[in-house]
Design an enzyme around this catalytic site. Structure first.
Site, PDB file in Angstrom:
ATOM      1  N   PHE A  42     -11.805  -0.421   4.485  1.00 41.01           N
ATOM      2  CA  PHE A  42     -10.785   0.356   5.193  1.00 41.01           C
ATOM      3  C   PHE A  42     -10.825   0.058   6.691  1.00 41.01           C
ATOM      4  O   PHE A  42     -11.499   0.747   7.457  1.00 41.01           O
ATOM      5  CB  PHE A  42     -10.997   1.849   4.923  1.00 41.01           C
ATOM      6  N   GLU A  49      -6.117   5.044  -9.401  1.00 41.23           N
ATOM      7  CA  GLU A  49      -7.407   5.623  -9.007  1.00 41.23           C
ATOM      8  C   GLU A  49      -7.934   6.650 -10.001  1.00 41.23           C
ATOM      9  O   GLU A  49      -7.192   7.494 -10.517  1.00 41.23           O
ATOM     10  CB  GLU A  49      -7.270   6.275  -7.631  1.00 41.23           C
ATOM     11  N   LYS A  57      -9.274   1.991  -9.536  1.00 38.92           N
ATOM     12  CA  LYS A  57      -9.832   2.274  -8.210  1.00 38.92           C
ATOM     13  C   LYS A  57     -10.917   3.341  -8.312  1.00 38.92           C
ATOM     14  O   LYS A  57     -10.708   4.397  -8.906  1.00 38.92           O
ATOM     15  CB  LYS A  57      -8.732   2.762  -7.262  1.00 38.92           C
ATOM     16  N   THR A 109     -12.968   1.260  -3.633  1.00 36.68           N
ATOM     17  CA  THR A 109     -12.247   1.728  -2.459  1.00 36.68           C
ATOM     18  C   THR A 109     -13.139   2.608  -1.583  1.00 36.68           C
ATOM     19  O   THR A 109     -14.300   2.847  -1.908  1.00 36.68           O
ATOM     20  CB  THR A 109     -10.967   2.465  -2.907  1.00 36.68           C
ATOM     21  N   ASP A 164       0.860  -1.188   0.000  1.00 32.82           N
ATOM     22  CA  ASP A 164       0.000   0.000   0.000  1.00 32.82           C
ATOM     23  C   ASP A 164       0.894   1.235   0.000  1.00 32.82           C
ATOM     24  O   ASP A 164       1.104   1.887   1.029  1.00 32.82           O
ATOM     25  CB  ASP A 164      -0.897  -0.024   1.240  1.00 32.82           C
TER      26      ASP A 164
END
Length: 326
Positions: A183, A101, A137, A161, A19
């Site tokens: 998350f 993303e 994403k 996400t 990440d």
């Protein structure tokens, strides 16, 4: 495996993903996949070792726009392309996929998200990268999930996400998305603030419980959508989710896992999940919106997450503008 690190033991049952946008960290920990987001790309863009990537992306954007183009136009294009520039570098290292993303400002724009995702894939494919190595994403709004449903039918794989609520997970699975990123740490953050508690035991961590319930639901009903726990605050959360399809972990926690030894039992198991008594949920837009409004944590954290990614993009554009005019 007796004397191996917890990181190696985790890799035996879960796909480990880095990440980070820090290419050197990815080289060090050798994950299968890597994920980026606007905050991570903005952070990486400020690191001295990556200024050649930033400058190269700016130069290419300037060339594309033309010598007489205003700086704002050049910067907008460069900001769009910088995540792809980092993604291309990352794909030279990882054997699997990179997540890139869509502009967070499109989070409630289905048509705009679809167009931007196609554009991102086209840029990767122009560099010889198969779309199977890219995860687009998208924030897990209702509009984002509907965009993902369209993209998946085109063979464009999506990573949904900013996922905090069970309703978001169900809608993503129904839409046939490739992967979701619940998350964990941000859920914990919200509950600590809301309850005034300083901590939760790992097995009672609200983020861990959320991912566990999603994993069990998916496996119970045979969904192909993969669960990738994200946004960890501590090693305990990761240990409690051993056996999850994927876990995306920041370099500091990867380092900690690599330095630790001991037993690592499988916590999440598809076979056990299939035996559980779980009710299936029917979800349309109205039901999604009702559940989202009723879930204070998910509503607040989704809005906060989108705002944070938008702020990171705006900061990145400011950095690029300063560099373009230097």
């Amino acid at each position: 495996m007796t004397n191996s690190s917890l990181l190696e033991k985790l890799r035996g049952m879960t796909v480990v993903v880095a990440d980070t946008g820090d290419i050197q960290a990815i080289e060090k920990y050798k994950p299968r996949d890597a994920t980026t987001n606007p905050s991570l790309i903005t952070a990486a863009a400020q690191m001295p070792q990556y200024q050649d990537i930033v400058d190269g992306t700016l130069a290419q954007a300037r060339k594309t726009c033309g010598a007489s183009a205003p700086v704002t136009q050049v910067v907008k294009l460069a900001a769009d392309r910088l995540a792809i520039s980092f993604g291309l570098k990352i794909l030279e290292i990882v054997p699997g996929r990179v997540s890139t993303e869509v502009d967070a400002r499109l989070s409630f724009d289905t048509t705009g998200t679809i167009a931007k995702a196609r554009e991102i894939i086209a840029q990767y494919e122009a560099k010889g990268i198969s779309r199977n190595r890219i995860l687009i994403k998208i924030a897990a709004t209702w509009e984002g999930i509907q965009a993902a449903a369209v993209l998946e039918k085109e063979g464009i794989h999506c990573n949904l996400t900013l996922l905090f609520g069970f309703h978001q997970a169900v809608a993503c699975a129904d839409a046939g998305v490739t992967l979701i990123s619940p998350f964990v740490g941000r859920i914990l953050d919200w509950y600590k603030k809301d309850t005034g508690r300083d901590s939760y035991p790992p097995a009672e961590d609200p983020g861990v419980l959320s991912v566990t319930s999603i994993f069990n639901y998916y496996k119970k009903f045979g969904y192909r959508t993969e669960v990738m726990g994200a946004s960890f605050r501590n090693i305990g959360e990761i240990i409690e989710l051993a056996g999850c399809d994927l876990l995306t972990i920041a370099p500091a926690l990867l380092s900690e896992l690599q330095s630790m030894q001991g037993d690592l039992p499988r916590r999440l198991d598809a076979g056990r999940a299939a035996q559980q008594q779980i009710d299936k949920i029917a979800l349309d837009k109205a039901a999604f919106e009702r559940m989202h409004a009723a879930d204070r944590m998910a509503s607040e954290k989704l809005a906060e997450g989108i705002a944070g990614f938008v702020a990171a993009l705006e900061k990145l554009e400011q950095i690029l503008a300063a560099r373009a005019q230097a």
